[in-house]
Structures are given as structure tokens and as C-alpha cells.
Design an enzyme around this catalytic site. Structure first.
Site, PDB file in Angstrom:
ATOM      1  N   HIS A  80       0.937  -1.039  -0.238  1.00  0.00           N
ATOM      2  CA  HIS A  80      -0.024  -0.194  -0.033  1.00  0.00           C
ATOM      3  C   HIS A  80       0.894   1.245  -0.489  1.00  0.00           C
ATOM      4  O   HIS A  80       0.617   2.366  -0.715  1.00  0.00           O
ATOM      5  CB  HIS A  80      -1.009   0.302   1.059  1.00  0.00           C
ATOM      6  CG  HIS A  80      -1.778  -1.391   1.515  1.00  0.00           C
ATOM      7  ND1 HIS A  80      -2.912  -1.185   2.341  1.00  0.00           N
ATOM      8  CD2 HIS A  80      -2.570  -2.270   0.273  1.00  0.00           C
ATOM      9  CE1 HIS A  80      -3.313  -2.189   1.526  1.00  0.00           C
ATOM     10  NE2 HIS A  80      -3.447  -2.932   0.460  1.00  0.00           N
ATOM     11  N   HIS A 238      -9.083  -2.094  -5.569  1.00  0.00           N
ATOM     12  CA  HIS A 238      -8.333  -2.337  -4.600  1.00  0.00           C
ATOM     13  C   HIS A 238      -7.057  -3.285  -5.134  1.00  0.00           C
ATOM     14  O   HIS A 238      -6.052  -3.026  -4.941  1.00  0.00           O
ATOM     15  CB  HIS A 238      -8.779  -3.063  -3.059  1.00  0.00           C
ATOM     16  CG  HIS A 238      -7.494  -3.692  -2.451  1.00  0.00           C
ATOM     17  ND1 HIS A 238      -7.151  -2.571  -1.916  1.00  0.00           N
ATOM     18  CD2 HIS A 238      -6.875  -4.106  -1.476  1.00  0.00           C
ATOM     19  CE1 HIS A 238      -5.550  -2.244  -1.102  1.00  0.00           C
ATOM     20  NE2 HIS A 238      -5.610  -3.774  -0.961  1.00  0.00           N
ATOM     21  N   ASP A 242      -3.194  -2.256  -5.410  1.00  0.00           N
ATOM     22  CA  ASP A 242      -1.797  -3.718  -5.046  1.00  0.00           C
ATOM     23  C   ASP A 242      -1.053  -3.789  -6.058  1.00  0.00           C
ATOM     24  O   ASP A 242       0.155  -3.881  -5.819  1.00  0.00           O
ATOM     25  CB  ASP A 242      -2.510  -5.305  -4.877  1.00  0.00           C
ATOM     26  CG  ASP A 242      -3.196  -5.144  -3.154  1.00  0.00           C
ATOM     27  OD1 ASP A 242      -2.680  -3.814  -2.224  1.00  0.00           O
ATOM     28  OD2 ASP A 242      -4.150  -6.284  -2.805  1.00  0.00           O
ATOM     29  N   HIS A 265      -0.170 -10.847  -5.721  1.00  0.00           N
ATOM     30  CA  HIS A 265       0.899 -10.523  -5.548  1.00  0.00           C
ATOM     31  C   HIS A 265       2.344 -11.150  -5.937  1.00  0.00           C
ATOM     32  O   HIS A 265       2.841 -10.969  -6.509  1.00  0.00           O
ATOM     33  CB  HIS A 265       0.805 -10.315  -4.173  1.00  0.00           C
ATOM     34  CG  HIS A 265       0.351  -9.695  -3.045  1.00  0.00           C
ATOM     35  ND1 HIS A 265       0.422  -8.133  -3.038  1.00  0.00           N
ATOM     36  CD2 HIS A 265      -0.245  -9.526  -1.890  1.00  0.00           C
ATOM     37  CE1 HIS A 265      -0.687  -7.223  -2.434  1.00  0.00           C
ATOM     38  NE2 HIS A 265      -1.352  -7.885  -1.865  1.00  0.00           N
TER      39      HIS A 265
END
Length: 310
Positions: A80, A238, A242, A265
């Protein structure tokens, strides 16, 4: 066009909170840094060894992005802050933290953006370098697909998610990344989780600091947060947030088009590894100043019935 110059913070700024997984109190100070420093993390509670925020230093990317070993000077949940720095065009910053995990704050990048805007940026004498994608790089798994394509102007981001839970469903969102768009359309989107997964995460000593104050919690038939969603498609926004943070681990801004279908991720980091493992897939160029466009695509949100992807 005019060559872009590197930036850093005008002065230091501090934020306090708790780690979303550890639940422990933590303080982070963002410090100005010299040109060419890049983004680096340092633990004030340990040996003050700097860890550059680059993909080669990622040790884990399951539920969050982790640099080094948090038990020996590393840092967890950096995505973040990295998204906020990249979204606002901050090239150099020394991030000093007194614990092994970044604070989750409200679950979005907005508190970091507000802190950076509070102190402002300064332009340095050194020119900004960028990573220009020269040919398509694709990473496919049984989970989804992430890609980088050549693109003439800045970083184009296109993200699609697909969840069986009808409160999330299929959502698509895209932006041309610049500070105006990031502030307005992306920074406030919060991390999210499913109530059905809570017991499993707690049993694994994860999400110990998660609450309705920092996480959008999805139940079987409703969003449990009393205030509801900040955007109708907050979930995909969101995921894009990321991805901005993860791609910033290239070490310089990317000039290219990023596409993600049910990514995460680990896939984002592996895509960077694939890009840099092929010297013919990219080149380092001088960045140029471009006018901010301030535009984001209209997303779509609809129920879907494929496998969950988190």
C-alpha cells in the site's frame, strides 16, 4: 518533450497504526532521500540495514508483499505504501519502521497519500529513468494471467477479478496511471476479505489486526462494514492498487500496459522476474514530462460463478 526529474519528500512525516497480520503497534517515518536512492526500508528497532524495495528482495508474496525476512530486518505488507509512492511519482524515500510489518491504517493507500501531500515533494537535479516494455511478457497459472505489453505513454493498468461470491462477482477496472487519477480513483480502495476465511487465517496467526476499521469484510449475503463500500467496484480497484505497488518493485516507473485476470501479489512479482530475465523485453530510458490526463475507465461489476481468487 522535457526530461522528467527525480523527486523526494520535502520533509519527513510519521504515521502510526497496527499491522494487519501481526496486530502489533507500529510507527513508520517517511524520510527524504537523495537522488538515485530509490525506495528503501530500514528497521529502526534492529540493525538499520537498508533493504531496497525491488522485486529481487521479495521473500514472500502470498497474502501480502514481503521484503527480506521480517524476523531479521525485513518488512511485511509494503504494497500500500509502495502504491502511494508510485501513484504520486515519488522516486526516492527512506522508510523507517520500528517493527516487522507496515501499518494497515484504514486498509487503503489514502493515509499514505495524505501524509505525502501534507509535506509535499521536491524536484531533484537528476533525471528520472523508466523501464520501457519492448515486447509482450505473459505469465499464466491455473489461477489467472498477468501480462506486460508495449505501450507508448506511461503505465496503463487493466485489472479484472472474478469471484463466486455474488457481492463481488466479476469486476473490471482500468486507468492510465498518474497522480490525479491515483488520488481520485484508486487510493481510497480498501483491502477486503471473506468472513468464511477468518477462522483459518487466525489459526495460522494471520489477520490478527484485521477489523472493520481496516478491511472490507464480505459475508454470505452482505458487506459487514456499517458504512458500506467507498466505490461500487471497490474490490477491483483495490486489486489494481496492490498491482501498482507490486509493479513499483521494478525499481523505476514502467512504460507499458499491464493486464491482469485474477492475478495477485505472487503473480505480479513473478511477472517482473520474467520481464527482467529477458534483456530483449525491455530497455532503460529517460522519462519525459507528460500532462496528467486525470481519466479512469468505467468498470463493470456483475455476478460471476468461477472459482474464488484472492
Amino acid at each position: 518533450m522535457k526530461t522528467a526529474r527525480q523527486t523526494t519528500l520535502r520533509e519527513q512525516v510519521q504515521l502510526d497504526g497496527i499491522g494487519v497480520h501481526s496486530g502489533a503497534a507500529v510507527s513508520v517515518t517517511l524520510n527524504p532521500a537523495e537522488a538515485g536512492t530509490g525506495i528503501a526500508f530500514v528497521r529502526s528497532d534492529q540493525d538499520h540495514v537498508e533493504i531496497p524495495a525491488v522485486f529481487r528482495n521479495v521473500s514472500s508474496a502470498d497474502l501480502s508483499t514481503v521484503l527480506g525476512n521480517p524476523e531479521r530486518g525485513g518488512m511485511a505488507t509494503v504494497e500500500h505504501l509502495m502504491a502511494a509512492l508510485a501513484g504520486l511519482g515519488v522516486d526516492n524515500c527512506l522508510v523507517e519502521v520500528d517493527g516487522p510489518e507496515m501499518p494497515i491504517l484504514d486498509g487503503s493507500a489514502a493515509p499514505f497519500v495524505e501524509a505525502i501531500d501534507q509535506v509535499g515533494l521536491v524536484t531533484l537535479a537528476a533525471t528520472r529513468k523508466a523501464i520501457k516494455v519492448l515486447k509482450t511478457v505473459t505469465l499464466e497459472t491455473d489461477r489467472g494471467t498477468v501480462e506486460l505489453h508495449p505501450h507508448d505513454r506511461g503505465l496503463r493498468m487493466e485489472v479484472e477479478i472474478d469471484f463466486t461470491n455474488p457481492l463481488v462477482g466479476r469486476q473490471v477496472f482500468g486507468i492510465d496511471l498518474d497522480p490525479t487519477v491515483f488520488r481520485r480513483e484508486v487510493a481510497r480502495a480498501r483491502t477486503f476479505g471473506f468472513m468464511q476465511d477468518v477462522s483459518k487465517l487466525w489459526a495460522a496467526n494471520r489477520a490478527l489486526g484485521a477489523s472493520l476499521d481496516n478491511t472490507v469484510v464480505v459475508g454470505d449475503d452482505r458487506i459487514l462494514n456499517p458504512e458500506g463500500l467507498r466505490f461500487a467496484d471497490e474490490f477491483v480497484r483495490h486489486k489494481l492498487l496492490d498491482a501498482v505497488g507490486d509493479l513499483s518493485l521494478a525499481g523505476a516507473p514502467i512504460i507499458g500496459r499491464f493486464r491482469s485476470y485474477r492475478g495477485g501479489h505472487r503473480m505480479n512479482v513473478n511477472l517482473l522476474q520474467a520481464l527482467f530475465s529477458d534483456p530483449t523485453a525491455y530497455e532503460v530510458v529517460e522519462s519525459v514530462v507528460r500532462r496528467e490526463r486525470g481519466h479512469a475507465d468505467l468498470g463493470v461489476a456483475m455476478p460471476a460463478y468461477g472459482p474464488d481468487a484472492n
